[in-house]
Enzyme design. Structure first.
Site, PDB file in Angstrom:
ATOM      1  CB  SER A  63      -3.704 -13.638  -5.773  1.00 16.52           C
ATOM      2  OG  SER A  63      -2.829 -12.664  -5.321  1.00 16.52           O
ATOM      3  CD1 TRP A 114       0.537  -8.176  -1.289  1.00 15.26           C
ATOM      4  CD2 TRP A 114       1.682  -6.579  -0.230  1.00 15.26           C
ATOM      5  NE1 TRP A 114       0.987  -7.295  -2.231  1.00 15.26           N
ATOM      6  CE2 TRP A 114       1.698  -6.307  -1.607  1.00 15.26           C
ATOM      7  CE3 TRP A 114       2.341  -5.708   0.639  1.00 15.26           C
ATOM      8  CZ2 TRP A 114       2.336  -5.192  -2.151  1.00 15.26           C
ATOM      9  CZ3 TRP A 114       2.986  -4.599   0.101  1.00 15.26           C
ATOM     10  CH2 TRP A 114       2.974  -4.353  -1.279  1.00 15.26           C
ATOM     11  CG  HIS A 150      -1.049 -14.596  -1.245  1.00 12.56           C
ATOM     12  ND1 HIS A 150      -2.209 -13.864  -1.163  1.00 12.56           N
ATOM     13  CD2 HIS A 150      -0.678 -14.553  -2.555  1.00 12.56           C
ATOM     14  CE1 HIS A 150      -2.513 -13.393  -2.365  1.00 12.56           C
ATOM     15  NE2 HIS A 150      -1.597 -13.802  -3.220  1.00 12.56           N
ATOM     16  CE  LYS A 160      -5.186  -7.802  -7.144  1.00 14.59           C
ATOM     17  NZ  LYS A 160      -5.009  -7.837  -5.732  1.00 14.59           N
TER      18      LYS A 160
HETATM   19  C1  GTR Z   1       1.041  -9.284  -5.751  1.00 15.99           C
HETATM   20  C2  GTR Z   1       0.080  -8.131  -5.818  1.00 15.99           C
HETATM   21  C3  GTR Z   1      -1.229  -8.549  -5.198  1.00 15.99           C
HETATM   22  C4  GTR Z   1      -1.708  -9.898  -5.659  1.00 15.99           C
HETATM   23  C5  GTR Z   1      -0.579 -10.879  -5.912  1.00 15.99           C
HETATM   24  C6  GTR Z   1      -0.931 -12.096  -6.768  1.00 15.99           C
HETATM   25  O1  GTR Z   1       2.267  -8.967  -6.222  1.00 15.99           O
HETATM   26  O2  GTR Z   1       0.645  -7.070  -5.137  1.00 15.99           O
HETATM   27  O3  GTR Z   1      -2.204  -7.545  -5.424  1.00 15.99           O
HETATM   28  O4  GTR Z   1      -2.496  -9.792  -6.781  1.00 15.99           O
HETATM   29  O5  GTR Z   1       0.480 -10.307  -6.532  1.00 15.99           O
HETATM   30  O6  GTR Z   1      -1.724 -12.020  -7.695  1.00 15.99           O
HETATM   31  O7  GTR Z   1      -0.345 -13.137  -6.500  1.00 15.99           O
END
Ligand code: GTR
Length: 416
Positions: free
Chosen positions: A255, A346, A396, A259
């Site tokens: 997540s 998402w 996720h 990045k």
């Molecule tokens: C969310 C964000 C994503 C992702 C995620 C995470 O809120 O929108 O880009 O990075 O968090 O890191 O779990």
């Protein structure tokens, strides 16, 4: 303070729930052309085009990592040779910057398999700290700032005993160690607490001339840059550890930390394999596709992650001189793995696949195959040669399925 924090909580709680006004219709993703990779030869790529693109990512997305931060100091603070029932040796290493005492430093937890002399190593940051990654009760509890969460037993912004092992399903240590790999990890908040003002107590203020009064300018680094810097310092230490094969390091993240692993991995070529788990917007997902999270959403919710001018592309992704296939391509010719999850709309799973697909021509310059296939594969069907890709069943998260693919991928590429 209240508003940004509320925003953070709201954004992560909503990450998996369809949000009104967010596009999930493939017919409406738009069709802005991607910036041209301008491919000629492998030499031209390495000497000219790659540095140009890296600079574009510094100037427009993540910001530039300052070069003159100082020499890190490594202190092994504890060693246990019979960790996890004798499977591994566990060490804690405190990394600090003696010339920047305002930064409290980071505590790395390293597990090396006792059955292997010189183990290749996965390197990644955690969301919850070392005590959340490990199930061993003697791992020191993190004392750093954490996002308040009743559900996660974070009280007054601090971890409690109840948070031990809560991230362990994302770090299947036994499985990784039994396959002959080491694992090095640290809490990302050691480097910079993850909220809009977190940098004031983290690395970025400590290394900036104006300290907590810094006004961040276009092209200067954000939190993802700082976290990435931390990953490179772990790599520095790993080069010195006799139980680790410092020439075989794979950087991994999930997540926002996916990045981060991408940005760390493209900047620091000592990471021989780069792994992005569900990194989504601002990670592997193409920013020109309007699907799920967008540049507008992410730069509003998490302005501190990026260089400030990245927000200029909110609603105008097509104006950005880069897109994420170029980020993936910066890893070339090193192996890179992109993973998606079927329920993680998402993160725009197709956008994650396409960045791998459109980076593949760069691998071809080096005589290597990228994702190999033309279209996104079926669920739970890993594909790819030097660019691995899968979309697995579920949400996720990081699962054993994901890790099995990463271990197989690293084993295949690093077969002795
Ligand atoms: C969310 C964000 C994503 C992702 C995620 C995470 O809120 O929108 O880009 O990075 O968090 O890191 O779990």
């Amino acid at each position: 303070m209240r508003t940004p924090l509320f925003f953070l909580l709201a954004a992560s709680a909503l990450a998996q729930t369809p949000r009104p006004g967010v596009n999930y219709d493939e017919a409406k993703v738009g069709n802005d052309p991607l910036p041209d990779l301008k491919l000629t030869t492998a030499d031209d790529w390495t000497q000219k085009r790659r540095p140009e693109i890296l600079k574009l990512f510094e100037n427009h997305v993540y910001g530039k990592t300052p070069a003159d931060i100082g020499t890190p100091k490594f202190e092994v603070t504890a060693t246990k040779t019979d960790a996890l029932g004798g499977l591994a040796t566990r060490k804690f290493i405190h990394i600090s910057l003696p010339s920047r005492p305002a930064w409290p430093g980071m505590d790395v937890m390293l597990y090396t398999p006792n059955a292997v002399k010189n183990a290749p190593c996965f390197v990644g940051l955690s969301f919850g700290g070392n005590h959340a990654v490990s199930t061993e009760a003697d791992v020191p509890l993190s004392t750093r700032w954490m996002r308040e969460s009743k559900e996660k037993n974070i009280v007054d912004h601090r971890a409690t005993e109840a948070t031990r092992g809560t991230e362990s399903s994302r770090w299947p240590l036994e499985m990784i160690l039994k396959r002959g790999f080491a694992v090095a990890t640290a809490y990302y908040g050691d480097i910079e607490p993850d909220h809009a003002d977190g940098w004031k107590e983290g690395l970025r203020a400590a290394v900036s001339k104006e300290g907590a009064n810094t006004v961040w300018k276009a092209g200067e680094w954000g939190a993802i840059g700082a976290w990435s810097w931390g990953l490179s310092r772990i790599a520095d230490y790993l080069q010195t550890d006799p139980q680790v094969d410092g020439s075989h390091l794979a950087v991994i993240g999930h997540s926002r930390l996916g990045k981060t692993s991408l940005w760390a991995g493209v900047q620091d070529t000592r990471f021989g394999i780069v792994i992005s788990n569900d990194s989504g917007e601002g990670g592997a997902a193409l920013m020109r596709r309007d699907f799920g999270e967008t540049t507008a959403i992410i730069t509003k919710a998490f302005p501190h992650w990026f260089t400030p001018n990245y927000a200029d592309y909110a609603g105008k992704a097509a104006d950005c001189p880069v897109d994420m296939h170029m980020l993936i391509a910066l890893a070339a010719p090193r192996p890179i793995y992109i993973a998606s999850a079927a329920e993680d709309h998402w993160a725009d799973q197709k956008g994650e696949f396409l960045s791998g697909k459109f980076a593949s021509p760069v691998y071809a310059l080096f005589g290597k195959k990228g994702v190999v296939v033309d279209a996104q594969p079926a669920i739970d069907t890993p594909v790819g040669d030097f660019i691995g890709y899968h979309i697995r069943t579920g949400k996720h998260d990081v699962t054993d399925f994901d890790w099995t693919q990463y271990i197989d991928f690293a084993t295949r590429h690093w077969a002795k």
